[in-house]
Write a protein that holds these residues in place. Structure first.
Motif, short mmCIF file in Angstrom:
data_model
loop_
_atom_site.label_atom_id
_atom_site.label_comp_id
_atom_site.label_asym_id
_atom_site.label_seq_id
_atom_site.Cartn_x
_atom_site.Cartn_y
_atom_site.Cartn_z
N ALA A 1 0.83 -1.20 0.00
CA ALA A 1 0.00 0.00 0.00
C ALA A 1 0.86 1.25 0.00
CB ALA A 1 -0.92 0.01 1.23
N SER B 1 -5.18 6.18 6.42
CA SER B 1 -5.90 5.18 5.63
C SER B 1 -5.12 4.96 4.33
CB SER B 1 -7.32 5.64 5.32
OG SER B 1 -8.07 5.79 6.52
N VAL C 1 -3.59 3.62 0.72
CA VAL C 1 -4.18 3.24 -0.56
C VAL C 1 -3.52 1.93 -0.98
CG1 VAL C 1 -4.49 3.87 -2.98
CG2 VAL C 1 -4.62 5.64 -1.20
N ASP D 1 -4.66 -3.36 -4.18
CA ASP D 1 -5.96 -3.90 -4.62
C ASP D 1 -6.93 -2.79 -4.95
OD1 ASP D 1 -5.19 -6.52 -4.51
OD2 ASP D 1 -6.05 -6.91 -2.52
N ASP D 2 -6.85 -1.65 -4.23
CA ASP D 2 -7.72 -0.51 -4.53
C ASP D 2 -7.38 0.07 -5.90
OD1 ASP D 2 -8.83 -0.72 -1.94
OD2 ASP D 2 -7.23 0.53 -1.11
N LEU D 3 -6.11 0.16 -6.21
CA LEU D 3 -5.68 0.70 -7.50
C LEU D 3 -6.13 -0.21 -8.63
CD1 LEU D 3 -2.04 1.81 -6.57
CD2 LEU D 3 -4.13 3.18 -6.53
N LYS E 1 -8.79 -1.83 -8.81
CA LYS E 1 -10.23 -1.72 -9.01
C LYS E 1 -10.64 -0.37 -9.59
CE LYS E 1 -11.11 -4.79 -5.08
NZ LYS E 1 -11.59 -4.87 -3.68
N HIS E 2 -9.71 0.59 -9.63
CA HIS E 2 -10.03 1.93 -10.14
C HIS E 2 -10.13 1.89 -11.66
CE1 HIS E 2 -9.48 6.22 -11.08
NE2 HIS E 2 -9.91 6.46 -9.85
N LYS F 1 -6.16 1.29 -12.86
CA LYS F 1 -5.87 -0.11 -13.17
C LYS F 1 -5.11 -0.27 -14.48
CE LYS F 1 -10.33 -1.06 -15.44
NZ LYS F 1 -11.58 -1.84 -15.36
N MET G 1 -8.08 9.94 -4.62
CA MET G 1 -8.22 8.73 -3.82
C MET G 1 -7.61 8.91 -2.43
SD MET G 1 -7.08 4.80 -4.76
CE MET G 1 -8.40 4.57 -5.96
N ARG H 1 -9.88 9.19 1.32
CA ARG H 1 -9.63 8.33 2.48
C ARG H 1 -8.99 9.07 3.64
NH1 ARG H 1 -8.52 2.47 0.42
NH2 ARG H 1 -9.86 2.48 -1.39
#
Length: 256
Positions: A159, A196, A198, A201-203, A205-206, A210, A236, A240
């Motif tokens: 992250a 929080s 980043v 896995d969050d990237l 899904k963007h 992505k 992002m 957060r």
């Protein structure tokens, strides 16, 4: 012993390389003052450094100017903000600069815009990263002072956890330490820690991020340039971490 790396070359400038001190700032400002609508009246050795008049439509307005290599030095030197209208600097690194003072960052006028990098911290480096707000770190040899560094903790964290800036004046080459061969190093300074993070896995899904090469490469490799994706990363991060908005304000995509 580390070998000093060649400084940053300038474009369309009277100096071959980027300045490394306040005198260089004064010299470069003299070459863009007319473009910026300034008519210089006096330059002197005491605060404020310069008195000028700036064209505002059909009239002129007096401007009290202070030269600094870094804008934050204005605060370090204890200058009176009520007696200054403009800070002219090479690096603008003072996010809390008073609203009454305009900051002119000269690097924008000489083809040296800030870049954004994904900077890895392997497992053995992560504790050190957490414990220090200033340190030397391995950087891409293409990094330039003032660049933004999104510190990515590799597995098991996976992250982006911190935002740093390349705060040094130059890059030096020396032994890597964690692997064979040499690497390029520069001084970095923490802007903020992300409560929080980043996650990778969050990237993934963007809808846009992505497709970024650094995501498709699973954050592997040297010199992960992310400048073109900074608007999405910035949104992002703030979504957060809204408390980080003040510290990141000067690094907004429209100001980078």
């Amino acid at each position: 012993m580390r070998e000093k790396y060649k400084p940053v070359a300038l474009k369309n400038a009277p100096m071959e390389y980027a300045p490394s001190n306040e005198l260089g700032v004064v010299f470069l400002f003299a070459h863009v003052a007319r473009l910026l609508q300034f008519r210089i009246e006096e330059i002197r050795p005491q605060f404020p450094d310069c008195t000028a008049y700036r064209r505002m439509g059909d009239s002129e307005k007096k401007a009290r100017i202070e030269f600094e290599f870094r804008s934050s030095s204005f605060k370090v030197h204890g200058h009176d903000q009520a007696k200054c209208d403009v800070i002219v600097c090479w690096h603008h690194d003072w996010p809390d600069v008073p609203g009454s003072i305009e900051v002119i960052e000269l690097k924008r006028h000489f083809g040296v815009a800030r870049k954004v990098w994904i900077q890895q911290a392997i497992k053995s480096q992560q504790e050190y990263l957490d414990e220090h707000d200033r340190m030397e770190w391995a950087l891409s040899k293409r990094a330039t002072p003032g660049d933004l560094l999104l510190m990515y903790k590799c597995a098991p964290v996976s992250a982006i956890t911190d935002v740093f800036v390349f705060s040094g004046n130059d890059i030096a080459r020396g032994g890597a330490g964690w692997r064979e061969g040499d690497a390029y190093f520069g001084e970095i300074r923490r802007i903020c820690h992300l409560g929080s993070p980043v996650f990778l896995d969050d990237l993934r899904k963007h809808r846009v991020l992505k497709t970024a090469s650094f995501v498709r490469r699973n954050m592997q490799g040297v010199g992960l340039l992310a400048t073109e994706y900074w608007p999405y990363l910035y949104d992002m991060i703030l979504e957060r971490n809204p408390a980080a908005s003040k510290k990141l304000n000067q690094l907004r995509p429209d100001k980078l």
